[in-house]
Design a protein around this motif. Structure first.
Motif, PDB file in Angstrom:
ATOM      1  N   GLU A  69      61.787  32.396  22.635  1.00  0.00           N
ATOM      2  CA  GLU A  69      61.819  31.879  23.998  1.00  0.00           C
ATOM      3  C   GLU A  69      61.627  30.366  23.963  1.00  0.00           C
ATOM      4  OE1 GLU A  69      62.755  34.161  26.027  1.00  0.00           O
ATOM      5  OE2 GLU A  69      62.398  35.722  24.538  1.00  0.00           O
ATOM      6  N   VAL A  70      62.020  29.708  25.037  1.00  0.00           N
ATOM      7  CA  VAL A  70      61.926  28.248  25.119  1.00  0.00           C
ATOM      8  C   VAL A  70      60.507  27.768  24.840  1.00  0.00           C
ATOM      9  CG1 VAL A  70      62.117  26.262  26.672  1.00  0.00           C
ATOM     10  CG2 VAL A  70      63.864  28.053  26.718  1.00  0.00           C
ATOM     11  N   ALA A  71      59.530  28.430  25.444  1.00  0.00           N
ATOM     12  CA  ALA A  71      58.134  28.006  25.291  1.00  0.00           C
ATOM     13  C   ALA A  71      57.672  28.123  23.839  1.00  0.00           C
ATOM     14  CB  ALA A  71      57.230  28.842  26.204  1.00  0.00           C
ATOM     15  N   GLU A  72      58.147  29.140  23.137  1.00  0.00           N
ATOM     16  CA  GLU A  72      57.799  29.270  21.729  1.00  0.00           C
ATOM     17  C   GLU A  72      58.349  28.088  20.928  1.00  0.00           C
ATOM     18  OE1 GLU A  72      57.931  33.479  19.995  1.00  0.00           O
ATOM     19  OE2 GLU A  72      59.418  33.567  21.599  1.00  0.00           O
ATOM     20  N   ALA A  73      59.579  27.703  21.219  1.00  0.00           N
ATOM     21  CA  ALA A  73      60.196  26.587  20.496  1.00  0.00           C
ATOM     22  C   ALA A  73      59.399  25.301  20.687  1.00  0.00           C
ATOM     23  CB  ALA A  73      61.634  26.392  20.966  1.00  0.00           C
ATOM     24  N   PHE A  74      58.981  25.041  21.900  1.00  0.00           N
ATOM     25  CA  PHE A  74      58.204  23.823  22.148  1.00  0.00           C
ATOM     26  C   PHE A  74      56.822  23.898  21.500  1.00  0.00           C
ATOM     27  CE2 PHE A  74      61.353  22.842  25.450  1.00  0.00           C
ATOM     28  CZ  PHE A  74      61.514  21.485  25.234  1.00  0.00           C
ATOM     29  N   ALA A 119      64.041  27.987   7.635  1.00  0.00           N
ATOM     30  CA  ALA A 119      63.628  26.664   7.155  1.00  0.00           C
ATOM     31  C   ALA A 119      62.144  26.604   6.840  1.00  0.00           C
ATOM     32  CB  ALA A 119      63.975  25.601   8.196  1.00  0.00           C
ATOM     33  N   PHE A 120      61.376  27.549   7.369  1.00  0.00           N
ATOM     34  CA  PHE A 120      59.919  27.501   7.210  1.00  0.00           C
ATOM     35  C   PHE A 120      59.397  28.473   6.156  1.00  0.00           C
ATOM     36  CE2 PHE A 120      60.999  26.374  11.618  1.00  0.00           C
ATOM     37  CZ  PHE A 120      60.624  25.041  11.572  1.00  0.00           C
ATOM     38  N   LEU A 121      60.302  29.096   5.416  1.00  0.00           N
ATOM     39  CA  LEU A 121      59.890  29.971   4.314  1.00  0.00           C
ATOM     40  C   LEU A 121      59.732  29.141   3.048  1.00  0.00           C
ATOM     41  CD1 LEU A 121      59.405  32.897   3.263  1.00  0.00           C
ATOM     42  CD2 LEU A 121      61.828  32.876   2.574  1.00  0.00           C
ATOM     43  N   ASP A 122      58.535  29.159   2.485  1.00  0.00           N
ATOM     44  CA  ASP A 122      58.306  28.469   1.217  1.00  0.00           C
ATOM     45  C   ASP A 122      58.991  29.271   0.106  1.00  0.00           C
ATOM     46  OD1 ASP A 122      56.852  28.065  -1.412  1.00  0.00           O
ATOM     47  OD2 ASP A 122      55.931  26.477  -0.223  1.00  0.00           O
ATOM     48  N   PRO A 123      59.961  28.680  -0.600  1.00  0.00           N
ATOM     49  CA  PRO A 123      60.718  29.456  -1.588  1.00  0.00           C
ATOM     50  C   PRO A 123      59.899  29.885  -2.795  1.00  0.00           C
ATOM     51  CG  PRO A 123      61.294  27.125  -1.702  1.00  0.00           C
ATOM     52  CD  PRO A 123      60.436  27.289  -0.496  1.00  0.00           C
ATOM     53  N   ASP A 124      58.831  29.178  -3.085  1.00  0.00           N
ATOM     54  CA  ASP A 124      58.013  29.521  -4.251  1.00  0.00           C
ATOM     55  C   ASP A 124      57.017  30.634  -3.945  1.00  0.00           C
ATOM     56  OD1 ASP A 124      59.258  27.569  -5.876  1.00  0.00           O
ATOM     57  OD2 ASP A 124      57.971  26.016  -5.023  1.00  0.00           O
ATOM     58  N   SER A 125      56.270  30.455  -2.873  1.00  0.00           N
ATOM     59  CA  SER A 125      55.249  31.455  -2.533  1.00  0.00           C
ATOM     60  C   SER A 125      55.783  32.569  -1.641  1.00  0.00           C
ATOM     61  CB  SER A 125      54.078  30.773  -1.826  1.00  0.00           C
ATOM     62  OG  SER A 125      54.493  30.257  -0.566  1.00  0.00           O
ATOM     63  N   GLN A 126      57.006  32.393  -1.106  1.00  0.00           N
ATOM     64  CA  GLN A 126      57.583  33.349  -0.162  1.00  0.00           C
ATOM     65  C   GLN A 126      56.654  33.568   1.032  1.00  0.00           C
ATOM     66  OE1 GLN A 126      60.878  35.343  -0.455  1.00  0.00           O
ATOM     67  NE2 GLN A 126      60.990  33.259  -1.259  1.00  0.00           N
ATOM     68  N   ARG A 134      54.068  31.117  14.177  1.00  0.00           N
ATOM     69  CA  ARG A 134      55.297  31.879  13.937  1.00  0.00           C
ATOM     70  C   ARG A 134      55.718  32.580  15.236  1.00  0.00           C
ATOM     71  NH1 ARG A 134      50.969  34.700  12.700  1.00  0.00           N
ATOM     72  NH2 ARG A 134      50.917  36.991  12.694  1.00  0.00           N
ATOM     73  N   PRO A 135      57.006  32.794  15.411  1.00  0.00           N
ATOM     74  CA  PRO A 135      57.496  33.384  16.662  1.00  0.00           C
ATOM     75  C   PRO A 135      56.969  34.790  16.916  1.00  0.00           C
ATOM     76  CG  PRO A 135      59.289  32.337  15.454  1.00  0.00           C
ATOM     77  CD  PRO A 135      58.105  32.349  14.532  1.00  0.00           C
TER      78      PRO A 135
END
Length: 221
Positions: A69-74, A119-126, A134-135
């Protein structure tokens, strides 16, 4: 005949609006999102977790379509402003915009096949690097079967049945509906505001410059 209103959503709308009356208008969107996150955590804190397959370090579902939702994005953009240096923030939002351009308009099945990770997933630690904000879609989706998750990933099959915690999912859906309705009332619209894919919503929120600017641009009439 109008569909029957969910009394839980009605209560959440009243509660959110009461909470926001005490908050400065310039941050009412992000405050609404953050408050919804807190409500979800409070309302699910006492629920058992022994049946959940989701554990720290498992990012198998982080290539899935996530609507917000918009509010989550902000709320997320505000958190990033507060917790990242200007250079890191700029680079991160550039990556978010790239992903939005690549997958933002795809249907969930096609998005899953492409396996473009959040974009917010750390590739090393997953692990999720924005876990506190988080949404709601991520909070509410909790698998009960790791094998089903792995099968869906291995076969790139978005339609693979994955047993999930129905109560947590319902709580998240109710909060999202309430957020969409509260946001609509902020801009004098009836009903609920539309949700969008996570990266697309964040790109739009960032481009709006401020919460007040977004509300002015979207205000009805």
């Amino acid at each position: 005949m109008m569909p029957e209103r969910d009394p839980a959503v009605e209560w959440l709308v009243r509660d959110m609006r009461s909470h926001l009356r005490k908050r400065p208008k310039r941050h009412q969107l992000s405050d609404a999102g953050a408050y919804a996150f807190d409500l979800y955590e409070t309302n699910t804190a006492s629920m058992p977790t022994y049946e959940l397959a989701c554990k720290a370090g498992c990012g198998s579902c982080c290539a899935a379509h996530v609507g917000v939702e918009v509010a989550e994005a902000f709320a997320i953009v505000r958190h990033l402003h507060q917790t990242r240096t200007p250079d890191v923030f700029t680079a991160l939002m550039a990556r978010v915009a790239e992903i939005a351009a690549e997958v933002g308009e795809l249907d969930p099945g096609t998005r899953w096949v492409k396996q473009v990770f959040c974009a917010f997933l750390d590739p090393d630690s997953q692990s999720c690097t924005i876990y506190p904000v988080r949404p709601l879609a991520c909070r509410g989706y909790n698998s009960n079967d790791l094998d089903a998750c792995n099968l869906s990933t291995a076969n790139l099959d978005h339609d693979q049945p994955i047993p999930a915690d129905a109560v947590r999912m319902l709580r998240a859906q109710q909060l999202r509906q309430a957020l969409a309705e509260v946001t609509a009332r902020m801009i004098d619209q009836d009903g609920m505001t539309d949700h969008a894919e996570l990266h697309s919503a964040l790109t739009a929120a960032h481009a709006a410059d401020s919460e007040l600017a977004w509300m002015r641009a979207n205000k009805h009439g």
